[in-house]
Write a protein that holds these residues in place. Structure first.
Motif, mmCIF file in Angstrom:
data_model
loop_
_atom_site.group_PDB
_atom_site.id
_atom_site.type_symbol
_atom_site.label_atom_id
_atom_site.label_comp_id
_atom_site.label_asym_id
_atom_site.label_seq_id
_atom_site.Cartn_x
_atom_site.Cartn_y
_atom_site.Cartn_z
ATOM 1 N N MET B 1 0.835 -1.217 0.000
ATOM 2 C CA MET B 1 0.000 0.000 0.000
ATOM 3 C C MET B 1 0.869 1.266 0.000
ATOM 4 S SD MET B 1 -3.111 0.797 -0.183
ATOM 5 C CE MET B 1 -3.802 2.420 -0.318
ATOM 6 N N ARG B 2 2.048 1.138 0.675
ATOM 7 C CA ARG B 2 2.895 2.334 0.818
ATOM 8 C C ARG B 2 3.349 2.861 -0.548
ATOM 9 N NH1 ARG B 2 7.794 1.625 4.526
ATOM 10 N NH2 ARG B 2 8.876 2.792 2.923
ATOM 11 N N LYS B 3 3.624 1.909 -1.455
ATOM 12 C CA LYS B 3 4.110 2.331 -2.774
ATOM 13 C C LYS B 3 3.045 3.157 -3.515
ATOM 14 C CE LYS B 3 2.979 -2.282 -4.362
ATOM 15 N NZ LYS B 3 3.502 -3.622 -4.482
ATOM 16 N N TYR B 4 1.753 2.779 -3.290
ATOM 17 C CA TYR B 4 0.679 3.530 -3.951
ATOM 18 C C TYR B 4 0.551 4.931 -3.353
ATOM 19 C CZ TYR B 4 -0.614 -0.888 -6.086
ATOM 20 O OH TYR B 4 -0.590 -2.053 -6.804
ATOM 21 N N LEU B 5 0.776 5.019 -2.040
ATOM 22 C CA LEU B 5 0.722 6.341 -1.390
ATOM 23 C C LEU B 5 1.852 7.238 -1.899
ATOM 24 C CD1 LEU B 5 -0.266 5.410 2.274
ATOM 25 C CD2 LEU B 5 -1.683 6.466 0.513
ATOM 26 N N VAL B 6 3.002 6.582 -2.165
ATOM 27 C CA VAL B 6 4.123 7.347 -2.729
ATOM 28 C C VAL B 6 3.729 7.897 -4.098
ATOM 29 C CG1 VAL B 6 6.474 7.153 -3.648
ATOM 30 C CG2 VAL B 6 5.898 6.104 -1.456
ATOM 31 N N MET B 7 3.048 7.056 -4.909
ATOM 32 C CA MET B 7 2.603 7.499 -6.237
ATOM 33 C C MET B 7 1.660 8.698 -6.115
ATOM 34 S SD MET B 7 4.320 5.610 -8.041
ATOM 35 C CE MET B 7 3.899 6.698 -9.380
ATOM 36 N N LEU B 8 0.784 8.630 -5.107
ATOM 37 C CA LEU B 8 -0.172 9.721 -4.887
ATOM 38 C C LEU B 8 0.579 11.024 -4.575
ATOM 39 C CD1 LEU B 8 -3.528 9.269 -3.183
ATOM 40 C CD2 LEU B 8 -2.235 11.240 -2.532
ATOM 41 N N ARG B 9 1.611 10.878 -3.702
ATOM 42 C CA ARG B 9 2.378 12.056 -3.309
ATOM 43 C C ARG B 9 3.162 12.627 -4.509
ATOM 44 N NH1 ARG B 9 5.170 10.123 1.182
ATOM 45 N NH2 ARG B 9 7.140 10.139 0.088
ATOM 46 N N VAL B 10 3.721 11.714 -5.308
ATOM 47 C CA VAL B 10 4.486 12.160 -6.487
ATOM 48 C C VAL B 10 3.568 12.916 -7.459
ATOM 49 C CG1 VAL B 10 5.707 11.341 -8.553
ATOM 50 C CG2 VAL B 10 6.228 10.352 -6.328
ATOM 51 N N GLY B 11 2.352 12.373 -7.673
ATOM 52 C CA GLY B 11 1.382 13.015 -8.565
ATOM 53 C C GLY B 11 1.042 14.407 -8.082
ATOM 54 N N LEU B 12 0.843 14.528 -6.765
ATOM 55 C CA LEU B 12 0.500 15.830 -6.175
ATOM 56 C C LEU B 12 1.640 16.827 -6.355
ATOM 57 C CD1 LEU B 12 -1.668 17.303 -4.490
ATOM 58 C CD2 LEU B 12 -0.499 16.522 -2.450
ATOM 59 N N ARG B 13 2.862 16.365 -6.097
ATOM 60 C CA ARG B 13 4.038 17.252 -6.230
ATOM 61 C C ARG B 13 4.230 17.686 -7.674
ATOM 62 N NH1 ARG B 13 8.831 14.846 -2.430
ATOM 63 N NH2 ARG B 13 8.005 15.605 -0.462
ATOM 64 N N ASN B 14 4.013 16.736 -8.600
ATOM 65 C CA ASN B 14 4.153 17.057 -10.026
ATOM 66 C C ASN B 14 3.233 18.195 -10.418
ATOM 67 O OD1 ASN B 14 6.125 15.574 -11.194
ATOM 68 N ND2 ASN B 14 4.829 13.798 -11.624
ATOM 69 N N THR B 15 1.978 18.088 -9.969
ATOM 70 C CA THR B 15 0.995 19.120 -10.323
ATOM 71 C C THR B 15 1.407 20.461 -9.756
ATOM 72 O OG1 THR B 15 -0.680 17.428 -10.160
ATOM 73 C CG2 THR B 15 -1.466 19.686 -10.245
ATOM 74 N N MET B 16 1.856 20.458 -8.499
ATOM 75 C CA MET B 16 2.193 21.722 -7.849
ATOM 76 C C MET B 16 3.462 22.343 -8.430
ATOM 77 S SD MET B 16 1.063 20.586 -4.067
ATOM 78 C CE MET B 16 1.316 22.043 -3.117
ATOM 79 N N ALA B 17 4.290 21.503 -9.067
ATOM 80 C CA ALA B 17 5.537 22.019 -9.640
ATOM 81 C C ALA B 17 5.257 22.853 -10.895
ATOM 82 C CB ALA B 17 6.469 20.873 -9.976
#
Lengths: 261, 260
Positions: B1-17
């Motif tokens: 599950m942790r790997k999916y949460l990492v993907m979620l965080r990466v997606g969020l950071r990408n958008t904010m960048a």
């Protein structure tokens, strides 16, 4: 004349390149026609429910807007698709290749790419005009002429906005917004917009000249109005080209090694 | 599950960048709402349309645009790129579900978009027509649930359509038709606005459950309608998840990877 010959040559090369993948070409073009046709259904229902006119336009008027705008936009993308990539080319220094070409620089850049899917827009515009306008030869001639002028205006607007990249850095987002506004302001009745928007439609985003003046011409032809349309197109295009060449003086080569296939 | 949460965080950071891209989308959203407001204001000069006032219609549009366009995922284009440039071979080998990977990495972007565009929608609604006259506080959690379901439905439709890249070398037309169907069947006009025959078709398709369902709950809330709409959305979530997973496993079996 030489310019026109180059344009025709590019057009032929791009078309034969698209026809190499016939199934893909037809699939995309037909898909675009079907996708655009969904809006006809909406307007039929809207006018059926509401009756009368919207923003001073009846169903036939709106259908004219929906035929001339895709036709002009599609023709622009078929002939000058590379105008969408100008900012990227300016920012990354990819103009170097074109600077070495003989002939007109901007024309060589704009004609270097052609959108296959835009053929669907061109076809859709023609079909919709034929089906909804019951037009005579004179109106057909006006439709085609106004569509061609509209295509030049769309390209000129894009060149204008992308050329700001020479001065202010990447204007990719601004240019995308310009495309959206050109299309949106052209396909809805002019009467729904407030005065300030109508002023923008007459100047920076020349939607009035792409769709609304052609409508007035087809409905009630007046030679002065046609001259106004041609004159504005020439001036606006000259201004866009002028800004591009002015900006070109600030262009810095990317020294990039580029392979063009 | 942790790997999916990492993907979620990466997606969020990408958008904010990519702030400029977000600003461009916000401008586009504002322009759409103002254009539609101008159009509907003109239409409403002759009175109400299908029982909705101009106030309700504008809030309806703010909500449908939010669900269908502001919060849509980029999965179609990403899958297209994966399949056409061959990186699908690496993606499928990763120790995670390909669909879940895309869903979670898109969710970060969609959550961000929902908050930012949601705030903009409220501001635009208040400026143009004032507060929603039929607003009911008790509807808020159910509307939010409906928005979440609508985002999942739209995501899985895009995922299933993205898989057409396995079959056709060029599938841009598919996404164009998809977006127009969304637009006609509930985003631009409520389904009740369509003729009876088209309403029947619209209610049998998932498209109307993307824009129409949450917007209808917001502007004309009643408990009976709410249960029907949420049940419809749950049905389409289950159906589309099963369908896209089935299509994905079929595509995986048909995939041929050559070279190294």
């Amino acid at each position: 004349m030489k310019t026109l010959r180059i344009l025709v040559k590019y057009f032929k090369i791009n078309l034969s390149s698209a026809m190499e993948y016939r199934a893909s070409f037809l699939g995309q073009a037909v898909g675009m026609v079907v996708s655009n046709a969904a809006f006809v259904l909406f307007w039929m229902i809207a006018f059926d429910r509401i009756g009368g006119a919207i923003g001073g336009y009846d169903f036939r008027d709106v259908m004219f807007l929906w035929s001339v705008t895709p036709f002009a936009y599609g023709l622009c993308m078929v002939c000058f698709e590379n105008c969408n990539n100008l900012t990227r080319m300016i920012v990354t220094g990819e103009l170097d290749t074109y600077l070495l070409y003989p002939g007109r620089l901007l024309l060589n850049i704009l004609c270097a790419r052609s959108s296959v899917i835009a053929w669907g827009d061109v076809g859709y515009g023609i079909i919709l005009f034929a089906v909804t306008q019951n037009a005579g030869p004179g109106q057909w001639a006006l439709f085609l002429l106004c569509g061609a002028l509209g295509a030049v205006l769309v390209a000129a607007t894009l060149v204008l906005f992308h050329s700001f990249s020479f001065f202010f850095g990447s204007t990719e987002v601004l240019s995308s917004l310009a495309v959206e506004f050109i299309v949106d302001f052209s396909i809805y009745p002019k009467g729904i917009y407030p005065i300030a928007v109508r002023v923008v439609m007459l100047t920076l985003i020349p939607a009035t000249f792409i769709a609304h003046i052609p409508l007035e011409l087809v409905r009630d032809f007046h030679p002065l109005k046609l001259l106004l349309l041609i004159g504005f197109t020439v001036l606006f295009t000259a201004a866009a080209c002028g800004l591009f060449h002015l900006g070109l003086k600030r262009y810095e080569s990317g020294n990039a090694i580029v392979t063009r296939l | 599950m942790r790997k999916y949460l990492v993907m979620l965080r990466v997606g969020l950071r990408n958008t904010m960048a990519y702030r400029t891209a977000v600003a461009g989308r916000l401008c586009m959203y504002t322009a759409f709402i103002l254009i539609f407001f101008s159009l509907w204001r003109d239409i409403y000069q002759d009175g109400g349309v299908e029982g909705l006032t101009l106030n309700q219609m504008l809030w309806y549009l703010c909500m449908t645009e939010l669900c269908a366009f502001a919060c849509r995922s980029n999965v179609f284009r990403q899958m297209n790129d994966d399949i056409k440039n061959g990186s699908i071979a690496y993606q499928l080998n990763r120790p995670m579900n390909y669909g879940a990977y895309h869903l979670l990495s898109s969710l970060g972007d969609m959550a961000f978009s929902f908050v930012v565009f949601g705030a903009l929608a409220v501001v635009l609604g208040l400026i143009t027509v004032g507060p929603l006259t039929t607003f009911r506080l008790e509807s808020v959690p159910l509307v939010l649930l409906s928005v979440l379901l609508s985002i999942v439905i739209n995501f899985h439709m895009m995922l299933a359509l993205g898989l057409t890249a396995f079959v056709w070398e060029e599938n841009t037309a598919v996404i164009l038709i998809h977006s127009k169907l969304l637009f006609i069947l509930g985003v631009f006009v409520p389904v009740e606005f369509l003729p009876a025959w088209a309403q029947t078709i619209a209610k049998c398709l998932p498209y109307s459950y993307v824009g129409w369902a949450p917007a209808k709950l917001l502007v004309a809330f009643d408990w009976q309608n709410c249960l029907n709409l949420l049940a419809g959305q749950v049905f389409w979530v289950v159906t589309l998840v099963l369908l896209s997973n089935w299509a994905l496993s079929g595509a995986r079996r048909a995939l041929q990877i050559n070279g190294g």
